[in-house]
Motif scaffolding. Structure first.
Motif, PDB file in Angstrom:
ATOM      1  N   ALA A  65     -43.944  30.552  22.347  1.00  0.00           N
ATOM      2  CA  ALA A  65     -43.320  30.418  21.026  1.00  0.00           C
ATOM      3  C   ALA A  65     -42.036  31.245  21.012  1.00  0.00           C
ATOM      4  O   ALA A  65     -41.923  32.243  21.726  1.00  0.00           O
ATOM      5  CB  ALA A  65     -44.279  30.909  19.948  1.00  0.00           C
ATOM      6  N   ASN A  66     -41.068  30.821  20.210  1.00  0.00           N
ATOM      7  CA  ASN A  66     -39.797  31.546  20.160  1.00  0.00           C
ATOM      8  C   ASN A  66     -39.996  33.036  19.904  1.00  0.00           C
ATOM      9  O   ASN A  66     -39.340  33.879  20.536  1.00  0.00           O
ATOM     10  CB  ASN A  66     -38.889  30.980  19.060  1.00  0.00           C
ATOM     11  CG  ASN A  66     -38.425  29.568  19.347  1.00  0.00           C
ATOM     12  OD1 ASN A  66     -38.452  28.710  18.480  1.00  0.00           O
ATOM     13  ND2 ASN A  66     -37.995  29.294  20.579  1.00  0.00           N
ATOM     14  N   ALA A  67     -40.902  33.372  19.018  1.00  0.00           N
ATOM     15  CA  ALA A  67     -41.121  34.774  18.661  1.00  0.00           C
ATOM     16  C   ALA A  67     -41.941  35.520  19.708  1.00  0.00           C
ATOM     17  O   ALA A  67     -42.088  36.742  19.617  1.00  0.00           O
ATOM     18  CB  ALA A  67     -41.799  34.874  17.298  1.00  0.00           C
ATOM     19  N   ALA A 110     -27.932  39.496  12.288  1.00  0.00           N
ATOM     20  CA  ALA A 110     -28.693  38.936  11.170  1.00  0.00           C
ATOM     21  C   ALA A 110     -28.329  39.549   9.827  1.00  0.00           C
ATOM     22  O   ALA A 110     -28.504  38.905   8.785  1.00  0.00           O
ATOM     23  CB  ALA A 110     -30.193  39.133  11.420  1.00  0.00           C
ATOM     24  N   ILE A 111     -27.796  40.775   9.811  1.00  0.00           N
ATOM     25  CA  ILE A 111     -27.582  41.450   8.524  1.00  0.00           C
ATOM     26  C   ILE A 111     -26.117  41.702   8.172  1.00  0.00           C
ATOM     27  O   ILE A 111     -25.798  41.901   6.998  1.00  0.00           O
ATOM     28  CB  ILE A 111     -28.336  42.799   8.457  1.00  0.00           C
ATOM     29  CG1 ILE A 111     -27.772  43.799   9.477  1.00  0.00           C
ATOM     30  CG2 ILE A 111     -29.839  42.592   8.661  1.00  0.00           C
ATOM     31  CD1 ILE A 111     -28.300  45.219   9.302  1.00  0.00           C
ATOM     32  N   VAL A 112     -25.227  41.683   9.166  1.00  0.00           N
ATOM     33  CA  VAL A 112     -23.852  42.128   8.921  1.00  0.00           C
ATOM     34  C   VAL A 112     -22.946  40.964   8.551  1.00  0.00           C
ATOM     35  O   VAL A 112     -22.888  39.952   9.257  1.00  0.00           O
ATOM     36  CB  VAL A 112     -23.288  42.865  10.157  1.00  0.00           C
ATOM     37  CG1 VAL A 112     -21.814  43.206   9.959  1.00  0.00           C
ATOM     38  CG2 VAL A 112     -24.085  44.140  10.436  1.00  0.00           C
ATOM     39  N   LEU A 259     -34.875  35.534  13.982  1.00  0.00           N
ATOM     40  CA  LEU A 259     -35.501  34.508  14.805  1.00  0.00           C
ATOM     41  C   LEU A 259     -34.574  33.303  14.994  1.00  0.00           C
ATOM     42  O   LEU A 259     -34.552  32.685  16.063  1.00  0.00           O
ATOM     43  CB  LEU A 259     -36.830  34.072  14.195  1.00  0.00           C
ATOM     44  CG  LEU A 259     -37.670  33.106  15.040  1.00  0.00           C
ATOM     45  CD1 LEU A 259     -38.008  33.726  16.395  1.00  0.00           C
ATOM     46  CD2 LEU A 259     -38.941  32.713  14.296  1.00  0.00           C
ATOM     47  N   LYS A 260     -33.777  32.984  13.971  1.00  0.00           N
ATOM     48  CA  LYS A 260     -32.805  31.890  14.113  1.00  0.00           C
ATOM     49  C   LYS A 260     -31.849  32.166  15.268  1.00  0.00           C
ATOM     50  O   LYS A 260     -31.575  31.292  16.100  1.00  0.00           O
ATOM     51  CB  LYS A 260     -31.990  31.728  12.818  1.00  0.00           C
ATOM     52  CG  LYS A 260     -32.743  31.177  11.640  1.00  0.00           C
ATOM     53  CD  LYS A 260     -31.770  31.078  10.455  1.00  0.00           C
ATOM     54  CE  LYS A 260     -32.479  30.705   9.166  1.00  0.00           C
ATOM     55  NZ  LYS A 260     -31.522  30.674   8.018  1.00  0.00           N
ATOM     56  N   ILE A 261     -31.330  33.381  15.324  1.00  0.00           N
ATOM     57  CA  ILE A 261     -30.383  33.746  16.386  1.00  0.00           C
ATOM     58  C   ILE A 261     -31.087  33.715  17.733  1.00  0.00           C
ATOM     59  O   ILE A 261     -30.562  33.193  18.721  1.00  0.00           O
ATOM     60  CB  ILE A 261     -29.781  35.136  16.106  1.00  0.00           C
ATOM     61  CG1 ILE A 261     -29.132  35.182  14.713  1.00  0.00           C
ATOM     62  CG2 ILE A 261     -28.752  35.500  17.184  1.00  0.00           C
ATOM     63  CD1 ILE A 261     -28.813  36.573  14.225  1.00  0.00           C
ATOM     64  N   MET A 266     -31.622  32.515  23.052  1.00  0.00           N
ATOM     65  CA  MET A 266     -32.516  32.990  24.102  1.00  0.00           C
ATOM     66  C   MET A 266     -33.759  32.127  24.286  1.00  0.00           C
ATOM     67  O   MET A 266     -34.402  32.191  25.317  1.00  0.00           O
ATOM     68  CB  MET A 266     -32.953  34.436  23.773  1.00  0.00           C
ATOM     69  CG  MET A 266     -33.456  35.214  24.955  1.00  0.00           C
ATOM     70  SD  MET A 266     -32.261  35.349  26.312  1.00  0.00           S
ATOM     71  CE  MET A 266     -30.938  36.261  25.533  1.00  0.00           C
ATOM     72  N   MET A 267     -34.136  31.346  23.302  1.00  0.00           N
ATOM     73  CA  MET A 267     -35.353  30.530  23.303  1.00  0.00           C
ATOM     74  C   MET A 267     -36.586  31.424  23.203  1.00  0.00           C
ATOM     75  O   MET A 267     -37.286  31.452  22.198  1.00  0.00           O
ATOM     76  CB  MET A 267     -35.430  29.627  24.533  1.00  0.00           C
ATOM     77  CG  MET A 267     -36.643  28.705  24.552  1.00  0.00           C
ATOM     78  SD  MET A 267     -36.623  27.443  23.250  1.00  0.00           S
ATOM     79  CE  MET A 267     -35.380  26.320  23.916  1.00  0.00           C
ATOM     80  N   CYS A 268     -36.869  32.179  24.282  1.00  0.00           N
ATOM     81  CA  CYS A 268     -37.979  33.127  24.232  1.00  0.00           C
ATOM     82  C   CYS A 268     -37.818  34.107  25.383  1.00  0.00           C
ATOM     83  O   CYS A 268     -37.046  33.863  26.315  1.00  0.00           O
ATOM     84  CB  CYS A 268     -39.334  32.430  24.316  1.00  0.00           C
ATOM     85  SG  CYS A 268     -39.669  31.631  25.904  1.00  0.00           S
TER      86      CYS A 268
END
Length: 388
Positions: A65-67, A110-112, A259-261, A266-268
């Motif tokens: 899984a990606n995560a 993700a935040i900036v 996770l989107k990035i 990177m996929m996983c």
């Protein structure tokens, strides 16, 4: 010759890593004792290597899984709760990454938003400010002081915050200084962070290597888990640098953004490395403790020795770095490191590569055998005598 303008201005403006230059110099010299490499001198435990071999033999070589493997994320969740009292849900608050470095990258992206400030506490690992810049942010440094053992003071944090400040990056135990922030110190820092509604990117890759007091995660401080992006991994504590496996824990909304990035870039993480990490968390803690005790003995030796030969050195609370002052020699950090390498064949890292507040110091890794440390101290003392 390619045309001017083909390379991104952001990347053009980045300076190459200052650490690599000294590694490259040392690599072409014989008889060098290196205190420069920031990685354990232990080989990954056999049971961990065996788990990786078994995963290959059993044909577990496809994507996860990606995560990351759910089983691994569940084990990370148990580990973080048990060891550090920070509960994270394995389904949507944990991502397995390609080392802690990738976790730092996707956290910032993700935040900036463009132009937002991220506070970077110096001295710090060389990638922090460049990663902020590559994410479109503005790195703003906070210079910590030798007289405070390079610990971040709440008033220093308060003074650095502006209307554009989005987050702060904190590494404890710290690379390069080895400084560890205690629970009471983190409570006072957290008060400022909550007052100004900031996010924290907490680099806790050395959490397993704390010596004088129990490690406290800033995410464990009241009111902080919902504003902390916690980064850890297997490189340092489990001696798995080459496996390139880390993880990041964060509130659900931030984790989903990261996770989107991760999916697109990177996929996983490596499937084989993930099965190895699963074994590390299940059965590797006795080996981690053995390594920690060994580093503690080496820390005690090298800090005592530096002070005895006249290089003032505070007692690092964690990681495996000493950060002695070389200011009394009259040399810059770069001059000291270059001359020491050329004249005595000892490789260290000049402190200024970790930010301006590192000038006048050198980073010395004690993730080397005691025999090597003893030889390095003998050569450094000889070097100092010549420079008087």
């Amino acid at each position: 010759m390619i045309k001017t303008g083909y390379i991104s201005k952001t990347i053009t403006d980045l300076k190459p890593s200052g650490i690599r230059r000294f590694f490259d110099l040392a690599a072409n010299m014989e008889g060098v004792v290196s205190l420069g490499v920031g990685e354990p001198d232990f080989v990954t435990s056999w049971s961990i290597r065996e788990a990786a071999i078994a995963s290959l033999e059993e044909g577990r070589t496809s994507y996860t899984a990606n995560a990351g493997l759910l089983e691994l994320r569940e084990e990370i969740s148990r580990y973080m709760d048990k060891e550090f009292r920070v509960p994270y849900h394995p389904e949507n608050q944990i991502i397995v990454t390609v080392g802690a470095s990738q976790a730092l990258d996707i956290a910032l992206r993700a935040i900036v938003n463009p132009g937002e400030e991220v506070l970077v506490v110096e001295p710090c690992f060389v990638s922090y400010a460049p990663l902020v810049s590559m994410a479109g942010g503005v790195p703003k440094t906070i210079h910590t002081l030798k007289e405070n053992d390079f610990k971040l003071m709440p008033e220093e944090l308060e003074a650095a915050i502006t209307a554009q400040t989005k987050a702060i990056m904190i590494c404890s135990p710290n690379n390069p200084t080895g400084t560890q922030l205690g629970k009471e110190e983190l409570i006072h820092i957290a008060e400022v962070i909550k007052k100004h509604d900031l996010l924290v990117i907490a680099d806790e890759i050395y959490a397993e290597l704390a010596y004088d007091e129990e490690f406290t995660s800033i995410a464990a401080i009241d009111g902080m888990i919902d504003r902390t992006i916690l980064i850890n991994g297997f490189s340092k504590g489990f001696a798995m640098t080459g496996w390139r496996l880390g993880f990041v824990c964060a509130p659900k909304e931030i984790s989903e953004a990261m996770l989107k990035i991760h999916q697109y870039t990177m996929m996983c993480a490596s499937t084989i490395a993930q099965y190895a990490a699963l074994e590390a968390l299940k059965n590797g803690m006795p080996d981690v403790e053995e390594m920690r005790r060994s580093y503690l003995r080496r820390r005690n030796y090298i800090v005592k020795s530096f002070n005895e030969i006249g290089l003032e050195c505070h007692n690092p609370g964690g990681a495996f770095y000493a950060f002695p002052s070389i200011a009394k020699t009259g040399l810059t950090s770069q001059q000291f490191a270059e001359q020491l390498l050329l004249e005595e064949r000892v490789a260290v890292v000049p402190g200024d590569v970790f930010g301006d507040s590192g000038e006048g110091h050198i980073r010395c890794s004690y993730a080397s055998s005691l025999e090597q440390l003893q030889e390095a101290i003998k050569r450094i003392e000889r070097f100092l005598i010549k420079k008087k």
